[in-house]
Design a protein around this motif. Sequence first.
Motif, PDB file in Angstrom:
ATOM      1  N   MET A  70      -9.326 -25.306   0.963  1.00 14.78           N
ATOM      2  CA  MET A  70      -8.773 -24.132  -0.873  1.00 14.78           C
ATOM      3  C   MET A  70     -10.084 -23.295   0.531  1.00 14.78           C
ATOM      4  N   LEU A  71     -10.552 -23.017   0.642  1.00 17.84           N
ATOM      5  CA  LEU A  71     -11.313 -22.116   1.412  1.00 17.84           C
ATOM      6  C   LEU A  71     -11.172 -21.693   2.124  1.00 17.84           C
ATOM      7  N   GLN A  72     -10.219 -22.071   3.385  1.00 15.93           N
ATOM      8  CA  GLN A  72      -9.668 -21.592   4.209  1.00 15.93           C
ATOM      9  C   GLN A  72      -8.294 -20.751   3.542  1.00 15.93           C
ATOM     10  N   LEU A  73      -8.303 -21.168   2.725  1.00 19.77           N
ATOM     11  CA  LEU A  73      -6.795 -20.109   2.552  1.00 19.77           C
ATOM     12  C   LEU A  73      -7.479 -19.137   1.244  1.00 19.77           C
ATOM     13  N   LEU A  74      -8.424 -19.322   1.141  1.00 16.27           N
ATOM     14  CA  LEU A  74      -9.086 -17.559   0.184  1.00 16.27           C
ATOM     15  C   LEU A  74      -9.652 -17.270   1.078  1.00 16.27           C
ATOM     16  N   LYS A  75      -9.870 -17.582   2.078  1.00 13.27           N
ATOM     17  CA  LYS A  75     -10.241 -16.761   4.044  1.00 13.27           C
ATOM     18  C   LYS A  75      -9.055 -16.039   3.922  1.00 13.27           C
ATOM     19  N   GLU A  76      -8.325 -16.957   4.427  1.00 16.57           N
ATOM     20  CA  GLU A  76      -7.380 -16.087   5.577  1.00 16.57           C
ATOM     21  C   GLU A  76      -6.713 -15.299   3.982  1.00 16.57           C
ATOM     22  N   SER A  77      -6.514 -15.487   2.426  1.00 17.34           N
ATOM     23  CA  SER A  77      -5.801 -14.415   1.956  1.00 17.34           C
ATOM     24  C   SER A  77      -7.130 -12.852   2.064  1.00 17.34           C
ATOM     25  N   SER A  78      -8.392 -13.392   1.837  1.00 25.34           N
ATOM     26  CA  SER A  78      -9.125 -11.553   1.980  1.00 25.34           C
ATOM     27  C   SER A  78      -8.798 -11.266   3.490  1.00 25.34           C
ATOM     28  N   SER A  79      -8.616 -11.924   4.078  1.00 22.99           N
ATOM     29  CA  SER A  79      -8.007 -11.317   5.324  1.00 22.99           C
ATOM     30  C   SER A  79      -7.286 -10.422   5.726  1.00 22.99           C
ATOM     31  N   SER A  80      -6.051 -11.021   4.926  1.00 14.86           N
ATOM     32  CA  SER A  80      -4.625 -10.297   4.701  1.00 14.86           C
ATOM     33  C   SER A  80      -4.961  -8.607   4.417  1.00 14.86           C
ATOM     34  N   ARG A  81      -5.932  -9.279   3.025  1.00  8.21           N
ATOM     35  CA  ARG A  81      -5.505  -7.762   2.489  1.00  8.21           C
ATOM     36  C   ARG A  81      -6.242  -7.034   3.001  1.00  8.21           C
ATOM     37  N   HIS A  82      -7.384  -7.193   3.751  1.00 15.39           N
ATOM     38  CA  HIS A  82      -8.142  -6.612   4.317  1.00 15.39           C
ATOM     39  C   HIS A  82      -7.017  -5.865   5.271  1.00 15.39           C
ATOM     40  N   ALA A  83      -6.832  -6.236   6.232  1.00 22.04           N
ATOM     41  CA  ALA A  83      -5.466  -5.738   7.184  1.00 22.04           C
ATOM     42  C   ALA A  83      -4.538  -5.615   6.316  1.00 22.04           C
ATOM     43  N   GLU A  84      -3.999  -5.236   4.823  1.00 17.72           N
ATOM     44  CA  GLU A  84      -3.321  -4.366   5.100  1.00 17.72           C
ATOM     45  C   GLU A  84      -3.612  -3.095   4.290  1.00 17.72           C
ATOM     46  N   ARG A  85      -5.037  -3.306   3.758  1.00 20.58           N
ATOM     47  CA  ARG A  85      -5.975  -1.964   3.422  1.00 20.58           C
ATOM     48  C   ARG A  85      -6.267  -1.140   4.833  1.00 20.58           C
ATOM     49  N   LEU A  86      -6.314  -1.683   5.893  1.00 16.28           N
ATOM     50  CA  LEU A  86      -6.589  -1.115   6.994  1.00 16.28           C
ATOM     51  C   LEU A  86      -4.839  -0.101   7.592  1.00 16.28           C
ATOM     52  N   GLU A  87      -3.979  -1.102   7.744  1.00 15.74           N
ATOM     53  CA  GLU A  87      -2.899  -0.181   7.650  1.00 15.74           C
ATOM     54  C   GLU A  87      -2.058   0.186   6.559  1.00 15.74           C
ATOM     55  N   GLN A  88      -2.186   0.517   5.098  1.00 18.79           N
ATOM     56  CA  GLN A  88      -2.508   1.422   4.736  1.00 18.79           C
ATOM     57  C   GLN A  88      -3.498   2.342   4.989  1.00 18.79           C
ATOM     58  N   ILE A  89      -4.291   3.035   5.178  1.00 15.77           N
ATOM     59  CA  ILE A  89      -5.510   4.039   5.480  1.00 15.77           C
ATOM     60  C   ILE A  89      -4.528   4.594   7.358  1.00 15.77           C
ATOM     61  N   VAL A  90      -4.019   3.787   8.473  1.00  7.46           N
ATOM     62  CA  VAL A  90      -3.715   4.328   9.247  1.00  7.46           C
ATOM     63  C   VAL A  90      -2.185   4.732   8.811  1.00  7.46           C
ATOM     64  N   ILE A  91      -1.817   4.098   7.701  1.00  7.15           N
ATOM     65  CA  ILE A  91       0.014   5.049   7.601  1.00  7.15           C
ATOM     66  C   ILE A  91      -0.996   6.596   6.767  1.00  7.15           C
ATOM     67  N   ALA A  92      -2.204   6.607   6.360  1.00  9.97           N
ATOM     68  CA  ALA A  92      -2.277   7.672   5.476  1.00  9.97           C
ATOM     69  C   ALA A  92      -2.489   8.915   6.257  1.00  9.97           C
ATOM     70  N   LEU A  93      -3.421   8.386   7.675  1.00  7.57           N
ATOM     71  CA  LEU A  93      -3.697   9.290   8.135  1.00  7.57           C
ATOM     72  C   LEU A  93      -2.552   9.508   9.208  1.00  7.57           C
ATOM     73  N   ILE A  94      -1.713   8.773   9.929  1.00 10.15           N
ATOM     74  CA  ILE A  94      -0.839   9.122  10.528  1.00 10.15           C
ATOM     75  C   ILE A  94       0.205  10.875   9.724  1.00 10.15           C
ATOM     76  N   GLY A  95       0.159  10.501   8.517  1.00 14.25           N
ATOM     77  CA  GLY A  95       0.676  11.038   7.281  1.00 14.25           C
ATOM     78  C   GLY A  95       0.286  12.760   6.794  1.00 14.25           C
ATOM     79  N   ILE A  96      -0.850  12.715   7.436  1.00 20.95           N
ATOM     80  CA  ILE A  96      -1.813  13.734   6.970  1.00 20.95           C
ATOM     81  C   ILE A  96      -2.096  14.371   8.298  1.00 20.95           C
ATOM     82  N   GLU A  97      -2.241  13.896   9.711  1.00 26.46           N
ATOM     83  CA  GLU A  97      -1.739  14.032  10.701  1.00 26.46           C
ATOM     84  C   GLU A  97      -0.238  14.768  10.497  1.00 26.46           C
ATOM     85  N   ILE A  98       0.515  14.546  10.234  1.00 32.22           N
ATOM     86  CA  ILE A  98       2.115  14.878  10.178  1.00 32.22           C
ATOM     87  C   ILE A  98       2.346  16.464  10.235  1.00 32.22           C
ATOM     88  N   VAL A  99       1.223  16.677   8.796  1.00 35.78           N
ATOM     89  CA  VAL A  99       0.710  17.932   7.988  1.00 35.78           C
ATOM     90  C   VAL A  99       1.079  18.068   8.009  1.00 35.78           C
TER      91      VAL A  99
END
Length: 111
Positions: A70-99
């Motif tokens: 269960m703790l491993q599942l929580l850790k993976e879920s937390s890690s996945s959320r962090h990765a998704e957040r980083l992807e969103q930041i990268v996409i936002a930065l690319i959008g800003i660069e395009i603008v």
Amino acid sequence: MRRPAEILRKTGELFILRTNINSVGSVLDSPEVFWSYPDLQPLYEAARSYLEIPQRLELLNTRLEVLQDMLQLLKESSSSRHAERLEQIVIALIGIEIVLGIITILVDLMA
């Protein structure tokens, strides 16, 4: 959702608990006193059998494995959320660069 630091702390606590159950408090091995008094060994074996120590240790280990999973599942879920957040930041930065690139092109065309 728990923070990753809390999950890691709980995982460490679980590891220490498992270590204590399986090695420090190992009642599956015969104590050294029976080397001096071997006639007491059957009494120890009978008490251990009556108290169902091996079965209880196995049950505890099984439950600890479930908690660890269960703790491993929580850790993976937390890690996945962090990765998704980083992807969103990268996409936002690319959008800003395009603008900014479009604005730079428009300023150059108007000048």
